[in-house]
Every structure is written in C-alpha cells, then in structure tokens.
Design a protein around this motif. Structure first.
Motif, PDB file in Angstrom:
ATOM      1  N   HIS A  95       0.806  -1.225   0.000  1.00 21.75           N
ATOM      2  CA  HIS A  95       0.000   0.000   0.000  1.00 21.75           C
ATOM      3  C   HIS A  95       0.838   1.273   0.000  1.00 21.75           C
ATOM      4  N   GLU A  96       1.974   1.256   0.678  1.00 22.69           N
ATOM      5  CA  GLU A  96       2.829   2.441   0.678  1.00 22.69           C
ATOM      6  C   GLU A  96       3.352   2.736  -0.723  1.00 22.69           C
ATOM      7  N   GLN A  97       3.744   1.671  -1.434  1.00 22.29           N
ATOM      8  CA  GLN A  97       4.252   1.849  -2.784  1.00 22.29           C
ATOM      9  C   GLN A  97       3.134   2.292  -3.736  1.00 22.29           C
ATOM     10  N   ILE A  98       1.932   1.793  -3.519  1.00 19.01           N
ATOM     11  CA  ILE A  98       0.788   2.246  -4.324  1.00 19.01           C
ATOM     12  C   ILE A  98       0.586   3.738  -4.108  1.00 19.01           C
ATOM     13  N   ALA A  99       0.693   4.174  -2.863  1.00 15.19           N
ATOM     14  CA  ALA A  99       0.532   5.600  -2.560  1.00 15.19           C
ATOM     15  C   ALA A  99       1.592   6.435  -3.269  1.00 15.19           C
ATOM     16  N   VAL A 100       2.826   5.921  -3.327  1.00 14.09           N
ATOM     17  CA  VAL A 100       3.902   6.631  -4.020  1.00 14.09           C
ATOM     18  C   VAL A 100       3.559   6.756  -5.502  1.00 14.09           C
ATOM     19  N   LEU A 101       3.132   5.664  -6.089  1.00 18.54           N
ATOM     20  CA  LEU A 101       2.776   5.679  -7.510  1.00 18.54           C
ATOM     21  C   LEU A 101       1.608   6.624  -7.773  1.00 18.54           C
ATOM     22  N   LEU A 102       0.568   6.556  -6.963  1.00 21.89           N
ATOM     23  CA  LEU A 102      -0.609   7.400  -7.168  1.00 21.89           C
ATOM     24  C   LEU A 102      -0.314   8.874  -6.920  1.00 21.89           C
ATOM     25  N   ALA A 103       0.623   9.168  -6.033  1.00 24.01           N
ATOM     26  CA  ALA A 103       0.997  10.556  -5.775  1.00 24.01           C
ATOM     27  C   ALA A 103       1.613  11.204  -7.012  1.00 24.01           C
ATOM     28  N   ARG A 104       2.096  10.391  -7.922  1.00 23.35           N
ATOM     29  CA  ARG A 104       2.667  10.904  -9.161  1.00 23.35           C
ATOM     30  C   ARG A 104       1.592  11.181 -10.212  1.00 23.35           C
ATOM     31  N   ASP A 105       0.328  10.918  -9.895  1.00 24.17           N
ATOM     32  CA  ASP A 105      -0.842  11.221 -10.730  1.00 24.17           C
ATOM     33  C   ASP A 105      -0.754  10.629 -12.136  1.00 24.17           C
ATOM     34  N   PRO A 106      -0.671   9.296 -12.229  1.00 24.18           N
ATOM     35  CA  PRO A 106      -0.564   8.688 -13.550  1.00 24.18           C
ATOM     36  C   PRO A 106      -1.774   8.963 -14.443  1.00 24.18           C
ATOM     37  N   ALA A 107      -2.951   9.128 -13.877  1.00 26.55           N
ATOM     38  CA  ALA A 107      -4.155   9.369 -14.689  1.00 26.55           C
ATOM     39  C   ALA A 107      -4.039  10.636 -15.519  1.00 26.55           C
ATOM     40  N   ALA A 108      -3.360  11.620 -15.012  1.00 30.09           N
ATOM     41  CA  ALA A 108      -3.219  12.882 -15.738  1.00 30.09           C
ATOM     42  C   ALA A 108      -2.104  12.827 -16.778  1.00 30.09           C
ATOM     43  N   HIS A 109      -1.190  11.855 -16.652  1.00 29.38           N
ATOM     44  CA  HIS A 109      -0.014  11.836 -17.506  1.00 29.38           C
ATOM     45  C   HIS A 109       0.053  10.661 -18.471  1.00 29.38           C
ATOM     46  N   VAL A 110      -0.709   9.612 -18.218  1.00 31.11           N
ATOM     47  CA  VAL A 110      -0.607   8.405 -19.021  1.00 31.11           C
ATOM     48  C   VAL A 110      -0.989   8.686 -20.475  1.00 31.11           C
ATOM     49  N   ALA A 111      -0.217   8.095 -21.399  1.00 32.70           N
ATOM     50  CA  ALA A 111      -0.524   8.227 -22.827  1.00 32.70           C
ATOM     51  C   ALA A 111      -1.794   7.434 -23.119  1.00 32.70           C
ATOM     52  N   LEU A 112      -2.583   7.923 -24.031  1.00 34.58           N
ATOM     53  CA  LEU A 112      -3.861   7.290 -24.336  1.00 34.58           C
ATOM     54  C   LEU A 112      -3.810   6.476 -25.627  1.00 34.58           C
ATOM     55  N   ASP A 113      -2.619   6.113 -26.057  1.00 28.92           N
ATOM     56  CA  ASP A 113      -2.452   5.433 -27.338  1.00 28.92           C
ATOM     57  C   ASP A 113      -2.493   3.910 -27.251  1.00 28.92           C
ATOM     58  N   ASP A 114      -2.767   3.352 -26.077  1.00 27.25           N
ATOM     59  CA  ASP A 114      -2.851   1.905 -25.898  1.00 27.25           C
ATOM     60  C   ASP A 114      -4.234   1.580 -25.335  1.00 27.25           C
ATOM     61  N   PRO A 115      -5.236   1.390 -26.225  1.00 25.37           N
ATOM     62  CA  PRO A 115      -6.611   1.191 -25.759  1.00 25.37           C
ATOM     63  C   PRO A 115      -6.770   0.046 -24.776  1.00 25.37           C
ATOM     64  N   PHE A 116      -6.036  -1.062 -24.959  1.00 23.33           N
ATOM     65  CA  PHE A 116      -6.160  -2.192 -24.040  1.00 23.33           C
ATOM     66  C   PHE A 116      -5.811  -1.777 -22.614  1.00 23.33           C
ATOM     67  N   ALA A 117      -4.665  -1.166 -22.444  1.00 19.70           N
ATOM     68  CA  ALA A 117      -4.224  -0.763 -21.107  1.00 19.70           C
ATOM     69  C   ALA A 117      -5.109   0.342 -20.556  1.00 19.70           C
TER      70      ALA A 117
END
Length: 165
Positions: free
Chosen positions: A80-102
């Motif tokens: 859970h601590e590592q999940i918090a670290v990852l989520l604090a980096r806000d992947p939803a705002a930065h993730v590329a949208l070019d891989d529909p499956f992912a």
C-alpha cells in the motif's frame, strides 16, 4: 514520498554492504519514520520489496501498461505504501492514451487502489482525445452514456430521431 523511498533503499543498501555514493549519503542524518522502518523490514525479508519501492517511484507514468502492471502487482502484494507513491505521481493525468487495451483496464485498477478521482480523471480524458469507444468500454459507461455525453461530461438525456426535427 519518493525521497523517503530513496532513503529507504539507501539504508537497505548501507545495511547490506553496498558501497556506492547513495548508500553513504543515507548514513548521514537519516531519521527512520514508521513507514521507512516497515519498508526496511519488508525489504530485509524480501529484497524484491526494495526493487518494488524503487519501481513505484521511478516508473514512467506516461506508460499505461507499465502503470497498470505495477499497480496490479503492488495491489496483489499488499504494498500500500508503494501504491501511494505511484498514485501521488498522478498517472491518470499523464498516461498516454495510445494503448486502448491498457487504458480500458487502468481505470478499474485505479478505482481498486482507492484512487477514485484518478479513475474519473483518466475516463474524462478519453472522449476529448477522440477515444469515445474506449471511454464506453470502462465500467458501465456504455449504458450510462448510451445517448452520448454532454460537454460538461454528464450523460446526455435520452432522445429519438424525431427529437432532431
């Protein structure tokens, strides 16, 4: 938090005999907090935890498959601590949208991790990026948005062809 994990890995390396400059830096002025103590303890029990902590802090948040794999792996491991670290980096705002499956699977993983706002952020990005079909594949969106999506993001009201006259 990323700095905290770097210090943790530095401490882990120091305690296990690593002689690099980062491990020596970890010896100076290091104050062990309860989270750091837990991560260090887990890292001693399983060296892969230290690798996972670094991965959460270092994964490219623009890579949807990388974020998806790491988030799911961390969830299965109960990290859970590592999940918090990852989520604090806000992947939803930065993730590329070019891989529909992912991109289709990532909102569910974000929701399962308790990142409901990031789930919504990612889903809201899809229609404006021209990926309404991918947007409809998320959760129950196909039913909720059967008549389209209003500019404010809400589901469009039901309509018929007769309404267009």
């Amino acid at each position: 938090m990323a700095g905290l994990l770097r210090e943790t890995s530095n401490t882990f390396a120091t305690e296990h005999g690593s002689a690099d400059r980062h491990s020596r830096a970890g010896q100076r002025g290091f104050r062990q907090t309860p989270i750091v103590a837990r991560i260090v303890r887990l890292a001693r029990e399983n060296p892969r935890i230290a690798q996972t902590a670094r991965a959460a802090a270092d994964v490219a948040v623009d890579d949807p498959r990388g974020v998806l794999r790491l988030l799911d792996s961390l969830g299965r491991a109960g990290a859970h601590e590592q999940i918090a670290v990852l989520l604090a980096r806000d992947p939803a705002a930065h993730v590329a949208l070019d891989d529909p499956f992912a991109v289709v699977w990532l909102p569910g993983s974000l929701r399962e991790a308790g990142a409901h706002e990031q789930h919504t952020t990612l889903a809201d990005r899809l229609p404006t990026a021209g990926q309404f079909d991918t947007f409809l594949d998320i959760d129950d969106y196909r039913e909720r948005f059967a008549f389209g999506r209003e500019p404010d993001g809400s589901p469009a009201a039901p309509w018929t062809w007769d309404d267009l006259q």
